[in-house]
Write an enzyme that holds these catalytic residues in place. Structure first.
Site, short mmCIF file in Angstrom:
data_model
loop_
_atom_site.label_atom_id
_atom_site.label_comp_id
_atom_site.label_asym_id
_atom_site.label_seq_id
_atom_site.Cartn_x
_atom_site.Cartn_y
_atom_site.Cartn_z
CD GLU A 198 -55.58 -13.28 61.36
OE1 GLU A 198 -55.12 -14.03 60.48
OE2 GLU A 198 -55.65 -13.57 62.56
NE ARG A 209 -52.01 -22.13 46.40
CZ ARG A 209 -51.53 -21.22 47.24
NH1 ARG A 209 -50.25 -20.98 47.31
NH2 ARG A 209 -52.35 -20.54 48.02
P1 AMP Z 1 -59.26 -15.28 50.99
O1 AMP Z 1 -58.97 -13.91 50.48
O2 AMP Z 1 -59.33 -15.36 52.49
O3 AMP Z 1 -60.46 -15.92 50.33
O4 AMP Z 1 -57.99 -16.16 50.67
C1 AMP Z 1 -57.80 -16.64 49.44
C2 AMP Z 1 -56.33 -16.77 49.11
O5 AMP Z 1 -55.55 -17.35 50.17
C3 AMP Z 1 -56.23 -17.66 47.93
O6 AMP Z 1 -55.32 -17.11 47.01
C4 AMP Z 1 -55.77 -18.97 48.50
O7 AMP Z 1 -54.84 -19.56 47.63
C5 AMP Z 1 -55.14 -18.65 49.83
N1 AMP Z 1 -55.60 -19.54 50.92
C6 AMP Z 1 -56.39 -19.20 51.95
N2 AMP Z 1 -56.58 -20.22 52.80
C7 AMP Z 1 -55.90 -21.27 52.28
C8 AMP Z 1 -55.70 -22.63 52.68
N3 AMP Z 1 -56.24 -23.15 53.80
N4 AMP Z 1 -54.94 -23.43 51.90
C9 AMP Z 1 -54.38 -22.93 50.76
N5 AMP Z 1 -54.52 -21.67 50.35
C10 AMP Z 1 -55.26 -20.84 51.09
#
Ligand code: AMP
Length: 180
Positions: free
Chosen positions: A105, A68
């Protein structure tokens, strides 16, 4: 854009984002940005606003994080007069790559970028749709710095503040339009 106009845009875009509970797994509320992309006025105002935050920062490459992030990074790059660089999951890019693994995780994930996509000293903007735990963005920062690039900023459409992603990105310039 004035502060009031930015707030009005944020609340308009927030009302268009669709919450999808229990996707991709139980307990996650997925922030679906596709209705924003499908709304020309909301999409173009959002891109214009994000790009304005980083104009004059000397950014020459905009990195979009699969998948995205690509959809936001491409128009931001054009607006900034910068090039576009895709950051992809392992094994998707055809040429020589640099890679960075980071903890999930359960297990790890690996992100890659073409080794010649960012030149030493070049200023980059990292773009994705959602800042959650910050692990993905931190890995992309490491990827950029591994080949001598400079992270000028990080732009996320949405920030899930309760997950404290900024804690993994100390000292970084981070812009998010919408916060939860
Ligand atoms: P993080 O590494 O935990 O910051 O996760 C970021 C990635 O996970 C990004 O590429 C987001 O598109 C996706 N992501 C994490 N949580 C969500 C959510 N609640 N809704 C949509 N995409 C998410």
């Amino acid at each position: 854009m004035t502060q009031a106009a930015a707030e009005a845009l944020a609340s308009k875009v927030k009302s268009i984002i669709r919450d999808v509970p229990d996707f991709p797994k139980k307990g996650i509320v997925f922030k679906d940005i596709t209705p924003v992309l499908a709304d020309h006025a909301a999409f173009s105002e959002t891109i214009g606003h994000i790009a304005a935050q980083f104009k004059g920062a000397g950014i020459t490459k905009v990195l979009g994080i699969e998948a995205r992030g690509f959809l936001l990074a491409a128009p931001i790059a054009l607006e900034l007069g910068a090039g576009l660089v895709p950051v992809r999951k392992k094994g998707k890019l055809p040429y020589k790559t640099v890679s960075e693994s980071y903890a999930l995780e359960y297990g790890t994930d690996t992100l890659e970028m073409h080794a010649d996509a960012v030149k030493p000293g070049e200023k980059v903007l990292i773009v994705d749709d959602v800042l959650a735990t910050g692990g993905t963005a931190a890995a992309v920062c490491a990827l950029v710095e591994k080949i001598g690039g400079k992270v000028a900023g990080i732009s996320m459409l949405i920030e899930l503040e309760f997950l404290q992603g900024r804690a993994k990105l100390p000292g970084r310039t981070i812009h998010s339009l919408i916060k939860y």
